[in-house]
Write an enzyme that holds these catalytic residues in place. Structure first.
Site, short mmCIF file in Angstrom:
data_model
loop_
_atom_site.label_atom_id
_atom_site.label_comp_id
_atom_site.label_asym_id
_atom_site.label_seq_id
_atom_site.Cartn_x
_atom_site.Cartn_y
_atom_site.Cartn_z
N SER A 19 0.87 -1.18 0.00
CA SER A 19 0.00 0.00 0.00
C SER A 19 0.90 1.23 0.00
O SER A 19 1.70 1.40 -0.91
CB SER A 19 -0.94 -0.04 1.21
OG SER A 19 -1.86 1.04 1.17
N HIS A 46 -2.69 -0.88 -3.34
CA HIS A 46 -3.82 0.02 -3.20
C HIS A 46 -3.61 1.26 -4.06
O HIS A 46 -2.60 1.95 -3.92
CB HIS A 46 -4.01 0.41 -1.73
CG HIS A 46 -4.29 -0.77 -0.84
ND1 HIS A 46 -3.96 -0.80 0.49
CD2 HIS A 46 -4.88 -1.96 -1.11
CE1 HIS A 46 -4.33 -1.96 1.01
NE2 HIS A 46 -4.88 -2.69 0.06
N ASP A 139 -4.59 -4.67 5.88
CA ASP A 139 -4.88 -5.55 4.74
C ASP A 139 -3.75 -6.55 4.53
O ASP A 139 -2.58 -6.19 4.55
CB ASP A 139 -5.08 -4.70 3.47
CG ASP A 139 -5.69 -5.51 2.33
OD1 ASP A 139 -6.40 -6.50 2.61
OD2 ASP A 139 -5.45 -5.15 1.16
#
Length: 199
Positions: A19, A46, A139
């Site tokens: 991310s 992401h 995540d």
């Protein structure tokens, strides 16, 4: 941290999640991997869903591997890097068939590393490698647990050396992971596990 007698060639896929700070980390990872990697690489990074992404073009400059946005119902092949498109979950089915979905966000994100890792665990079991790199949030932690429960191998970027430590810390916090490594050592570990000389 050295692996305990890895079985050469037993792995069939590598799934990577990142991310915040991930573009740099992914570039470094891909640049250090053998261009003839004998497995496919699946990536969840992401991304801003409101802008056209150039991530595939950016990362392609760092490696001789084919780098592309994943397509629905595409069959994965060795030596190719597949990146989840913005705002689509990336899953892989048994037999290496990709599935893109716009189902609900998981932990507020889509694509979700958890869903990718869970699908990889279900499809490949002990033949899967999951890798968590820099990022904020949690995540990937749940998905790492799924990969471990099916006998797969988990590599996590050392939180102390990560640009953003949230995702690596959450992954390590789920329980046993196989390797916690600084970014610059992860490619060599993947290469050793998949044994780039087997083909």
């Amino acid at each position: 941290m050295q692996p305990t007698e890895p079985t050469p060639g037993r792995f069939e896929v590598v799934a990577v999640a990142s991310s915040a700070g991930g573009i740099h980390a992914l570039g470094a990872l891909l640049g250090a991997l053998d261009a003839e990697l004998p497995v496919p690489l699946l990536i969840v990074q992401h991304l801003d869903p409101h802008h056209r992404t150039v991530i595939a073009e950016v990362l392609a400059r760092r490696t001789e591997m084919n780098v592309k946005l994943a397509e629905d119902h595409e069959r994965i092949v060795s030596g190719t890097v597949y990146i989840a498109p913005p705002d689509r979950h990336l899953l892989v089915r048994p037999g290496g068939l990709l599935d893109l979905t716009d189902s609900e966000r998981v932990h507020f994100v889509r694509p979700s590393a958890d869903l990718l890792f869970e699908s990889v665990a279900a499809a490949y079991g002990p033949q899967a490698i999951a890798c968590v790199l820099t990022g904020t949030g949690r995540d990937g932690a749940q998905g790492v647990d799924a990969v471990k429960s099916r006998g797969g191998t988990v590599i996590v970027q050392d939180p102390a050396t990560s640009e953003f430590s949230g995702m690596p810390e959450a992954a390590v916090g789920t329980g046993p992971v196989d390797f916690v490594l600084p970014l610059e050592e992860i490619a060599a570990m993947i290469g050793e596990l998949v044994d780039t000389k087997r083909q």
